[in-house]
Motif scaffolding. Sequence first.
Motif, PDB file in Angstrom:
ATOM      1  N   MET A   1       0.844  -1.169   0.000  1.00 32.57           N
ATOM      2  CA  MET A   1       0.000   0.000   0.000  1.00 32.57           C
ATOM      3  C   MET A   1       0.891   1.234   0.000  1.00 32.57           C
ATOM      4  N   THR A   2       0.502   2.228  -0.776  1.00 34.73           N
ATOM      5  CA  THR A   2       1.285   3.464  -0.858  1.00 34.73           C
ATOM      6  C   THR A   2       0.711   4.507   0.108  1.00 34.73           C
ATOM      7  N   PRO A   3       1.495   5.532   0.421  1.00 38.55           N
ATOM      8  CA  PRO A   3       0.956   6.621   1.233  1.00 38.55           C
ATOM      9  C   PRO A   3      -0.267   7.283   0.578  1.00 38.55           C
ATOM     10  N   ASP A   4      -0.252   7.422  -0.746  1.00 39.71           N
ATOM     11  CA  ASP A   4      -1.404   8.025  -1.424  1.00 39.71           C
ATOM     12  C   ASP A   4      -2.657   7.165  -1.270  1.00 39.71           C
ATOM     13  N   ALA A   8      -6.074   8.247   0.573  1.00 32.68           N
ATOM     14  CA  ALA A   8      -7.386   8.149  -0.074  1.00 32.68           C
ATOM     15  C   ALA A   8      -8.388   7.429   0.830  1.00 32.68           C
ATOM     16  N   LEU A   9      -7.926   6.395   1.535  1.00 32.28           N
ATOM     17  CA  LEU A   9      -8.812   5.713   2.473  1.00 32.28           C
ATOM     18  C   LEU A   9      -9.258   6.657   3.585  1.00 32.28           C
ATOM     19  N   ARG A  88      -7.861   0.297   6.472  1.00 31.99           N
ATOM     20  CA  ARG A  88      -9.207   0.878   6.501  1.00 31.99           C
ATOM     21  C   ARG A  88      -9.845   0.672   7.879  1.00 31.99           C
ATOM     22  N   THR A  89      -9.703  -0.528   8.429  1.00 31.24           N
ATOM     23  CA  THR A  89     -10.251  -0.818   9.761  1.00 31.24           C
ATOM     24  C   THR A  89      -9.656   0.118  10.806  1.00 31.24           C
ATOM     25  N   ALA A  90      -8.338   0.283  10.798  1.00 33.33           N
ATOM     26  CA  ALA A  90      -7.684   1.168  11.767  1.00 33.33           C
ATOM     27  C   ALA A  90      -8.150   2.608  11.598  1.00 33.33           C
ATOM     28  N   LEU A  91      -8.242   3.061  10.359  1.00 37.00           N
ATOM     29  CA  LEU A  91      -8.684   4.439  10.112  1.00 37.00           C
ATOM     30  C   LEU A  91     -10.131   4.645  10.556  1.00 37.00           C
ATOM     31  N   GLU A  92     -10.976   3.654  10.351  1.00 33.01           N
ATOM     32  CA  GLU A  92     -12.367   3.769  10.802  1.00 33.01           C
ATOM     33  C   GLU A  92     -12.453   3.822  12.324  1.00 33.01           C
TER      34      GLU A  92
END
Length: 100
Positions: A1-4, A8-9, A88-92
């Motif tokens: 996975m990239t920083p971009d 975006a997530l 995504r889970t961590a960001l949520e």
Amino acid sequence: MTPDEAGALAEALPGVRRKGHPGHPAWYVDNRLVARLLDAGTLLVRVPMEERDALLAAHPEAFGVPPRFEAHHKVEAYLDDAEPGAVRTALELAWRMQRR
């Protein structure tokens, strides 16, 4: 996975805005930190302490907690090893914790 891709997530979450320096962007909701890019391969993510151990156990290759963050609501996401779904889970989790 990239920083971009990680950015975006984060930006896909309602109310999340990108701030910070172009080389070290951060994402906030209601002016509260959700995540910050530490370097090209490491994303710092705020997560509730009560959810952190489960996140680490479910994705040991993707996340870690260096000693300096043990007492804080933070994990490091290792983007080179992390699946997008795990990030995504961590960001949520961070987004839910930081909303007012």
